[in-house]
Enzyme design. Structure first.
Site, PDB file in Angstrom:
ATOM      1  N   THR A 132      -6.260   5.141   0.688  1.00  0.00           N
ATOM      2  CA  THR A 132      -6.439   5.122  -0.767  1.00  0.00           C
ATOM      3  C   THR A 132      -6.093   3.777  -1.374  1.00  0.00           C
ATOM      4  O   THR A 132      -6.716   3.343  -2.351  1.00  0.00           O
ATOM      5  CB  THR A 132      -5.558   6.217  -1.405  1.00  0.00           C
ATOM      6  N   ASP A 174     -10.223   6.336   8.652  1.00  0.00           N
ATOM      7  CA  ASP A 174     -10.000   7.486   7.770  1.00  0.00           C
ATOM      8  C   ASP A 174      -8.738   8.180   8.269  1.00  0.00           C
ATOM      9  O   ASP A 174      -8.710   8.703   9.386  1.00  0.00           O
ATOM     10  CB  ASP A 174     -11.199   8.429   7.833  1.00  0.00           C
ATOM     11  N   SER A 175      -7.691   8.178   7.462  1.00  0.00           N
ATOM     12  CA  SER A 175      -6.415   8.700   7.951  1.00  0.00           C
ATOM     13  C   SER A 175      -6.478  10.178   8.306  1.00  0.00           C
ATOM     14  O   SER A 175      -5.715  10.655   9.146  1.00  0.00           O
ATOM     15  CB  SER A 175      -5.309   8.460   6.922  1.00  0.00           C
ATOM     16  N   SER A 176      -7.377  10.921   7.680  1.00  0.00           N
ATOM     17  CA  SER A 176      -7.483  12.344   8.013  1.00  0.00           C
ATOM     18  C   SER A 176      -8.189  12.559   9.346  1.00  0.00           C
ATOM     19  O   SER A 176      -8.180  13.669   9.883  1.00  0.00           O
ATOM     20  CB  SER A 176      -8.230  13.101   6.905  1.00  0.00           C
ATOM     21  N   THR A 190      -2.460   8.154   3.339  1.00  0.00           N
ATOM     22  CA  THR A 190      -1.245   8.981   3.321  1.00  0.00           C
ATOM     23  C   THR A 190      -1.388  10.310   4.058  1.00  0.00           C
ATOM     24  O   THR A 190      -0.386  10.916   4.421  1.00  0.00           O
ATOM     25  CB  THR A 190      -0.814   9.269   1.869  1.00  0.00           C
ATOM     26  N   ASP A 191      -2.617  10.780   4.284  1.00  0.00           N
ATOM     27  CA  ASP A 191      -2.786  12.109   4.876  1.00  0.00           C
ATOM     28  C   ASP A 191      -2.053  12.252   6.202  1.00  0.00           C
ATOM     29  O   ASP A 191      -1.401  13.263   6.461  1.00  0.00           O
ATOM     30  CB  ASP A 191      -4.276  12.419   5.080  1.00  0.00           C
TER      31      ASP A 191
END
Length: 529
Positions: A23, A97-99, A129-130
């Site tokens: 983000t 993509d952290s997710s 942050t995920d």
């Protein structure tokens, strides 16, 4: 302008910011927020707090094992510590993509640090942050014998938004990494610096998105200064150079959350997944899980352990620890489950994945290492602790506490030694819950301790504050041999326990029958209120 040294003679530190995505670097688009490239040029270079306008020389950065490139560097204004931080930004070609991050993404970050380890004093990793807590935990194990600060951070709102937390999170991470020798993988968020493998995400939208439930912050930023808790800092104690362990076995480790009504076959299905080598079991409270009818759940778990699957017990609770405090947790331990102490799920999963990736480690050695601290991820003495009154413990209470720990470890020699000091006081002394040493031994791992306490005169009839006798606890935990020994010593159920005992006797008939509990025929049992 070239490199600078402030008037106090302290050279400026060099920090490499590794932009992985998240983000913090996103911009608005017709489809919502999307990652944007050019973070240094558009995100931080125009901001005076990140750029003193001195235009320092470029810094060489290793892009791969054999490719080096000179990148633009910036310098912060002079801090309250009369120092400046010079830094460059290494932006991944493919923002992550952290997710969707996995062991491959963690390896990419670790390799970037490894290649540039001798070129920079510290590292700041920008990350979504995920899965930030997972990445912090993974890197803490992957980066072996780490001797420099590695600070991970991100934000809940992009740096390009008017109201954001990105500016403070990044600037404070940069200042801490460039000013303080904290050789750990840390997470900075909302004014606090945490040990990375102690963190978990607690909010999807608040700026205070992360917490370290079982460990205080390593540092806190105030309006006056950065307060570092130096006694808490973890440092490598082995004489070995920095190295990186990659290829974590995340694809062969699963995580399962226990819930009311879970069926043994559900757990069995997970434990029979092809290629599964480890399972993180999220249990109730201090490590409790249902045994199931006739202890079917325990049998499934024990069968999995027999097949070589390493099962680690961690609590679902935000704070607290897993230990052999209650009979259900003790039953899991006796089945071969590792008690995960106060590890977070994120730490347990990544630690197990890391250990499974190490060459030549036996299952027994991995099991042992999961129960001890290797990067400050758990408190080895972490047990469910209840505060005593203020002031030092009396000798009696100190001995009682030591006796409880010895019983939980199954250490017969220690028990014998402690009891010999004042048997007339300790044998029937009660702890905070009213439980005597015999209550503890009734669900403990060593029946010889139970036998020793009985031979010394411990009473089988004392009840704890919940109204339970040692016999009831032993039967509830499925410890048939302990039940038989207690019965041989004259133990019986208290009248107030019979109603509950009758109800539980339908789940493990043989053990409860050994305890002397026979459900009357044609009787409708009303659960006790």
């Amino acid at each position: 302008m070239g490199d600078a040294t402030p008037n106090n003679g302290v050279p400026e530190s060099r920090v490499l910011i590794i932009m992985t995505g998240g983000t913090i670097c996103m911009k608005r688009s017709a489809d919502g927020f999307v990652p944007a490239r050019g973070f240094m040029e558009e995100g931080i270079a125009p901001r005076p707090s990140f750029n003193d306008g001195s235009s320092p020389q470029p810094i060489e950065v290793m892009l791969s094992d054999d490719v080096k490139k000179s990148l633009r560097s910036l310098r912060t204004p002079v801090s309250g510590y009369e120092r400046q931080v010079r830094y460059a930004v290494l932006e991944f070609d493919q923002l992550l993509d952290s997710s969707s991050i996995d062991a491959k993404g963690w390896t990419e970050i670790a390799r970037a640090i490894e290649r540039n380890y001798q070129l920079f004093d510290a590292f700041v990793v920008l990350h979504g942050t995920d899965s930030l807590a997972y990445t912090c935990s993974a890197l803490s194990f992957m980066l072996e014998n780490l001797g420099k600060p590695v600070v991970l951070t991100g934000s809940q709102a992009p740096i390009f938004e008017l109201q954001n937390d990105a500016t403070d999170n990044l600037l404070n991470s940069l200042v801490i990494a460039g000013h303080f020798m904290i050789p750990e993988v840390c997470l900075f968020f909302n004014h606090d610096l945490y040990r990375g493998n102690r963190t978990t995400k607690v909010s999807a939208s608040d700026f205070s998105a992360f917490s370290s439930p079982n460990h205080p912050p390593l540092a806190t930023v105030s309006s006056l200064k950065t307060h570092v808790s130096w006694p808490l800092i973890y440092r490598p104690t082995h004489i070995h150079p920095f190295s990186v362990q990659t290829n974590l076995e995340t694809a062969h480790v699963a995580c399962l959350r226990i819930f009311p009504g879970i069926r043994p076959e559900m757990l069995d299905g997970v434990l029979r997944l092809e290629g599964l080598r480890g399972l993180i079991l999220e249990t109730f409270g201090a490590g409790n899980a249902p045994g199931g009818p006739d202890n079917a759940m325990i049998k499934v778990i024990a069968d999995g352990v027999t097949r070589g699957i390493i099962i680690v017990n961690v609590t679902q609770c935000t704070t607290g620890s897993v230990g052999a405090l209650y009979a259900p947790a003790t039953a899991l331990g006796k089945a071969g489950v590792v008690l995960g102490a106060d590890m977070t799920t994120e730490a347990a999963l990544t630690k197990l994945s890391y250990l499974l990736a190490l060459p030549d480690l036996s299952t027994a050695e991995i099991t042992h290492r999961m129960s001890v601290s290797i990067r400050g991820e758990l408190n080895e003495h972490s047990k469910t602790v209840f505060h005593h009154p203020d002031g030092p413990l009396t000798p009696k209470l100190a001995n009682l506490s030591a006796l409880g720990y010895a019983i939980s470890r199954g250490d017969l020699e220690a028990v014998q030694s402690i009891i010999s000091r004042e048997p007339e006081l300790l044998l029937n002394e009660a702890d905070y819950s009213g439980s005597t040493p015999l209550h503890m031994a009734a669900v403990g791992p060593n029946i010889e301790i139970l036998r020793h306490l009985l031979s010394q005169g411990a009473s089988v009839h004392l009840r704890n504050r919940a109204g339970r006798t040692p016999l009831f606890l032993a039967a509830s935990g499925g410890h048939k041999d302990n039940v038989l020994l207690l019965r041989e010593s004259g133990a019986h159920m208290h009248a107030t326990e019979l109603g509950r005992a009758w109800l539980q006797s339908t789940q493990n008939t043989l053990v409860w029958r050994a305890a002397g509990v026979l459900t009357p025929t044609n009787v409708v049992i009303t659960p006790p209120k």
